[in-house]
Write a protein that holds these residues in place. Sequence first.
Motif, mmCIF file in Angstrom:
data_model
loop_
_atom_site.group_PDB
_atom_site.id
_atom_site.type_symbol
_atom_site.label_atom_id
_atom_site.label_comp_id
_atom_site.label_asym_id
_atom_site.label_seq_id
_atom_site.Cartn_x
_atom_site.Cartn_y
_atom_site.Cartn_z
ATOM 1 N N LEU A 11 49.764 37.409 36.588
ATOM 2 C CA LEU A 11 51.343 38.684 36.891
ATOM 3 C C LEU A 11 50.634 39.200 35.582
ATOM 4 N N GLY A 12 50.358 38.890 34.513
ATOM 5 C CA GLY A 12 50.289 39.207 33.128
ATOM 6 C C GLY A 12 49.211 40.498 33.449
ATOM 7 N N MET A 13 47.956 39.762 34.144
ATOM 8 C CA MET A 13 46.425 40.621 34.212
ATOM 9 C C MET A 13 46.192 41.755 34.988
ATOM 10 N N LEU A 14 46.970 40.493 36.135
ATOM 11 C CA LEU A 14 46.796 41.821 37.718
ATOM 12 C C LEU A 14 47.773 43.194 37.632
ATOM 13 N N TYR A 15 48.706 43.041 37.119
ATOM 14 C CA TYR A 15 50.095 43.859 37.672
ATOM 15 C C TYR A 15 50.773 44.573 36.649
ATOM 16 N N LEU A 35 40.747 50.186 36.999
ATOM 17 C CA LEU A 35 39.807 49.387 37.433
ATOM 18 C C LEU A 35 40.012 47.657 36.641
ATOM 19 N N TRP A 36 41.109 48.152 36.035
ATOM 20 C CA TRP A 36 42.020 46.666 35.367
ATOM 21 C C TRP A 36 42.218 45.360 36.599
ATOM 22 N N PRO A 37 42.457 45.650 37.296
ATOM 23 C CA PRO A 37 42.508 44.651 38.550
ATOM 24 C C PRO A 37 41.672 43.709 38.542
ATOM 25 N N LEU A 38 40.206 44.653 39.208
ATOM 26 C CA LEU A 38 39.240 44.519 39.026
ATOM 27 C C LEU A 38 38.645 43.696 37.698
ATOM 28 N N ALA A 39 38.848 44.103 36.754
ATOM 29 C CA ALA A 39 38.132 43.672 36.080
ATOM 30 C C ALA A 39 38.821 42.059 35.393
ATOM 31 N N ALA A 55 34.152 28.766 34.556
ATOM 32 C CA ALA A 55 35.882 29.001 34.240
ATOM 33 C C ALA A 55 35.357 29.702 32.830
ATOM 34 N N THR A 56 34.849 29.412 32.247
ATOM 35 C CA THR A 56 34.293 29.725 31.155
ATOM 36 C C THR A 56 33.520 31.185 31.287
ATOM 37 N N VAL A 57 32.359 31.612 31.983
ATOM 38 C CA VAL A 57 31.894 32.657 32.413
ATOM 39 C C VAL A 57 33.076 33.979 32.987
ATOM 40 N N LEU A 58 33.619 33.564 34.019
ATOM 41 C CA LEU A 58 34.884 34.300 34.181
ATOM 42 C C LEU A 58 35.569 34.592 33.294
ATOM 43 N N ALA A 59 36.057 33.968 32.524
ATOM 44 C CA ALA A 59 37.108 34.230 31.332
ATOM 45 C C ALA A 59 36.405 34.470 30.280
ATOM 46 N N ALA A 60 35.095 34.982 29.908
ATOM 47 C CA ALA A 60 34.418 35.822 28.937
ATOM 48 C C ALA A 60 34.534 37.185 29.682
ATOM 49 N N LEU A 61 34.100 37.063 31.136
ATOM 50 C CA LEU A 61 33.810 38.444 31.609
ATOM 51 C C LEU A 61 35.300 39.055 31.368
ATOM 52 N N TYR A 62 36.210 39.158 31.761
ATOM 53 C CA TYR A 62 37.570 39.473 31.162
ATOM 54 C C TYR A 62 37.727 39.032 29.866
ATOM 55 N N ILE A 120 47.850 24.865 23.175
ATOM 56 C CA ILE A 120 48.400 25.304 22.327
ATOM 57 C C ILE A 120 47.776 27.010 22.697
ATOM 58 N N LEU A 121 46.232 26.607 23.560
ATOM 59 C CA LEU A 121 45.745 27.959 22.961
ATOM 60 C C LEU A 121 45.568 28.536 24.975
ATOM 61 N N ALA A 122 46.111 27.244 25.355
ATOM 62 C CA ALA A 122 46.777 28.180 26.429
ATOM 63 C C ALA A 122 47.842 28.364 26.777
ATOM 64 N N LEU A 123 49.132 28.029 26.175
ATOM 65 C CA LEU A 123 50.174 29.410 25.822
ATOM 66 C C LEU A 123 49.860 30.065 25.322
ATOM 67 N N THR A 124 48.663 30.620 24.240
ATOM 68 C CA THR A 124 48.206 31.708 23.455
ATOM 69 C C THR A 124 48.558 32.541 24.823
ATOM 70 N N VAL A 125 47.998 32.049 25.702
ATOM 71 C CA VAL A 125 47.018 33.449 26.925
ATOM 72 C C VAL A 125 48.697 33.887 27.499
ATOM 73 N N PRO A 126 49.912 33.133 27.901
ATOM 74 C CA PRO A 126 50.661 34.293 28.058
ATOM 75 C C PRO A 126 51.395 34.759 26.921
ATOM 76 N N HIS A 127 51.234 34.264 25.979
ATOM 77 C CA HIS A 127 52.159 34.946 24.862
ATOM 78 C C HIS A 127 51.684 35.654 24.202
ATOM 79 N N PHE A 128 50.401 36.317 24.483
ATOM 80 C CA PHE A 128 50.003 37.513 24.038
ATOM 81 C C PHE A 128 49.986 39.358 25.118
ATOM 82 N N HIS A 129 49.962 38.359 26.228
ATOM 83 C CA HIS A 129 50.400 39.490 27.748
ATOM 84 C C HIS A 129 51.618 40.357 27.404
ATOM 85 N N PHE A 130 52.251 38.777 26.757
ATOM 86 C CA PHE A 130 54.136 39.107 26.812
ATOM 87 C C PHE A 130 54.220 39.633 25.880
#
Length: 310
Positions: A11-15, A35-39, A55-62, A120-130
């Motif tokens: 939700l945070g990434m795409l919208y 262009l952000w939704p595509l990125a 998964a790592t390559v896709l994450a690196a693109l983002y 902890i790294l996984a929870l850092t992702v939503p934390h810094f989006h929100f």
Amino acid sequence: MTALVNVIVTLGMLYVVPVGLRLIDPVHLLRAARLWPLAALPGALCLWLPRGMPATVLAALYAAACLALAARAPIRLLRARSLTPPAIAVATALVSPSIAATALVCERAGYRLFGFDLDILALTVPHFHFAGFTAALVAGLVCRAVGGRAGTGGLARWAAHSVPAGTLLVLLGYFVDDWAELLGAVVLTGGMWAVALLTWREIRPAGPDRTTRALLATSAAVLVATMLLALWWAVGEATGITHPTLTWMAATHGLGNALGFALCSVLAWRRLTAAARTAEVRTAGRPDRRPGDHPTPRPRTASDRVELSP
């Protein structure tokens, strides 16, 4: 917990991020917002894949897109030529996704960055989006809308300073100890409660319709509860008293912040922005206005000048 966190992050990434970019600057960041939704799509997809190279390559693109966005922060500060509270809040918002994306790349690769657990790294992702992007953005919007009003302008400026400061202190607390993280949680909670109070008292009554006012009211009320949970968790981590588990925090604090605060806030501010532009168009198109006439001054409302352009 993993599936719930993935939904929140998606939700945070795409919208939330692209809508937030339009609120920050509907001119200079318009193309980035479109262009952000595509990125962000590779980042969203990688969440649902097992850890590994794909998964790592896709994450690196983002992450590349997030780093490009972060590079705009110093450019905007140089263009503004002043470190106003809204400018600082916007810079924090623009940089925050890059921190989230860096954690995402390492988590997807199974690499314990700085020794942190993968959870902890996984929870850092939503934390810094929100807590990073959306909270700083809304604090800046509130500060810009309230302006220098007597009695509330100082509180708005403090909120726009303390939300970025609290976010940074929480990040630094990861590297120091639980007491440093608690300090960051206290500062961030105080700033977000100030945002909630100003939203309820100053922004909500000026909403152009019932739906906008309801969205603003929801975002303010949810912030009080979710940040109390964050404070409880930080106190428990520092002192050892009973406190919620990470799974329970994701289901309450995380979900509440994502839907009740972030989503409701960006929807409300998007409606405020649209209402302000509609009012300007109507004013500019009045048939009784002659060339050279100046618009009749109007009282400042929450929907006036909500953009954060320098």
